[in-house]
Design an enzyme around this catalytic site. Structure first.
Site, short mmCIF file in Angstrom:
data_model
loop_
_atom_site.label_atom_id
_atom_site.label_comp_id
_atom_site.label_asym_id
_atom_site.label_seq_id
_atom_site.Cartn_x
_atom_site.Cartn_y
_atom_site.Cartn_z
N HIS A 15 0.84 -1.20 0.00
CA HIS A 15 0.00 0.00 0.00
C HIS A 15 0.88 1.25 0.00
CE1 HIS A 15 -3.01 -2.97 0.95
NE2 HIS A 15 -3.97 -2.08 0.99
N ASN A 16 2.17 1.05 -0.22
CA ASN A 16 3.15 2.13 -0.20
C ASN A 16 3.47 2.56 -1.63
OD1 ASN A 16 5.84 3.38 -0.28
ND2 ASN A 16 5.98 2.86 1.89
N ALA A 17 3.12 3.82 -1.96
CA ALA A 17 3.33 4.30 -3.33
C ALA A 17 4.81 4.33 -3.71
CB ALA A 17 2.73 5.70 -3.47
N LYS A 19 7.20 2.28 -2.65
CA LYS A 19 7.66 0.93 -2.94
C LYS A 19 7.16 0.47 -4.31
CE LYS A 19 8.20 -2.06 0.33
NZ LYS A 19 8.01 -3.06 1.42
N ASP A 75 9.68 -8.94 2.08
CA ASP A 75 9.78 -8.77 3.52
C ASP A 75 11.26 -8.66 3.83
OD1 ASP A 75 8.05 -8.60 5.89
OD2 ASP A 75 9.29 -10.23 6.65
N SER A 76 11.61 -7.72 4.67
CA SER A 76 13.03 -7.49 4.91
C SER A 76 13.25 -6.99 6.33
CB SER A 76 13.59 -6.47 3.91
OG SER A 76 12.88 -5.25 3.98
N TYR A 168 17.28 1.54 9.80
CA TYR A 168 18.51 1.32 10.56
C TYR A 168 19.77 1.68 9.76
CZ TYR A 168 15.53 -1.50 13.69
OH TYR A 168 14.54 -1.94 14.54
N ASP A 169 19.59 2.26 8.58
CA ASP A 169 20.74 2.58 7.71
C ASP A 169 21.84 3.37 8.40
OD1 ASP A 169 19.58 1.21 5.66
OD2 ASP A 169 19.12 2.97 4.42
N HIS A 194 20.61 -5.54 0.07
CA HIS A 194 19.97 -6.85 0.20
C HIS A 194 18.82 -7.00 -0.79
CE1 HIS A 194 18.37 -3.77 2.79
NE2 HIS A 194 17.29 -4.45 3.09
#
Length: 209
Positions: A15-17, A19, A75-76, A168-169, A194
């Protein structure tokens, strides 16, 4: 042989534009028409899996079953060696504020602080290695599925450095570098991340010769 996608409509289980835009751009050379689960009004399934693979398949299968079209989900998360792989599938949950922690929403600095606090509890000689993991899952309406896993190894640093990343970058230094993911040019990060690793495996199997 793994089933392959054709030149067809593919539902991106998000639901993330942002992504949707990122994944659509990566798939554009292969003639796929990408639409989001959000644009179809599909509900977001509960991510009840204990692994990245399980959660990616839950999302891909839900979108495919609801739409009648093939669907792609990811999923990450961050896995820290000394924390037995945590936060892992709960990577985003660690950033979610509880009612007593301030306004609702995600606080990534708080999440990074939780990781650092747990590492510090283990002493000065704690193993600070870890990796980001990404799983891409494709599901078809008839039940077929395919999974592609990517990783990038590195170590955790403190305090956070850089402003170009997210999540967390700012505390993750990829192996062979001295800059955090948040200090590296985003285009370069995307080529070595990744997600890039997982996507390269997907492309090789789905669209390779």
């Amino acid at each position: 042989m793994t089933r392959r996608l054709g030149s067809e409509t593919l539902v991106i289980a998000t639901h993330n534009a942002g992504k949707l835009k990122e994944i659509s751009a990566l798939l554009a050379p292969f003639g796929l028409n990408c639409i989001s689960a959000g644009s179809l009004g599909l509900p977001e399934p509960a991510e009840t899996g204990k692994t990245f693979v399980e959660n990616a398949l839950i999302k891909a299968r839900a979108a495919s079953e609801s739409s009648g079209l093939p669907a792609l989900a990811d999923d990450s998360g961050l896995c820290v060696t000394a924390l037995d792989g945590r936060p892992g599938v709960y990577t985003a949950d660690w950033a979610q504020r509880q009612w007593f922690e301030g306004p609702a929403g995600r606080d990534w600095y708080m999440a990074m602080g939780k990781v650092e606090g747990l590492l510090c509890e283990r002493g000065d000689d704690v193993d600070r290695s870890g990796h980001f993991a990404c799983v891409l899952a494709i599901a078809w309406p008839d039940g077929d599925s395919a999974v592609y896993e990517g990783k990038v190894h590195g170590s955790l640093t403190w305090p956070p450095r850089g402003t170009m990343g997210f999540g967390y970058d700012p505390v993750f230094v990829p192996q062979g570098r001295d800059q955090t993911f948040a200090e590296i040019d985003p285009d370069e990060k995307h080529r070595t991340s990744h997600r890039a690793d997982a996507f390269a495996k997907l492309v090789a199997e789905q669209f390779g010769g």
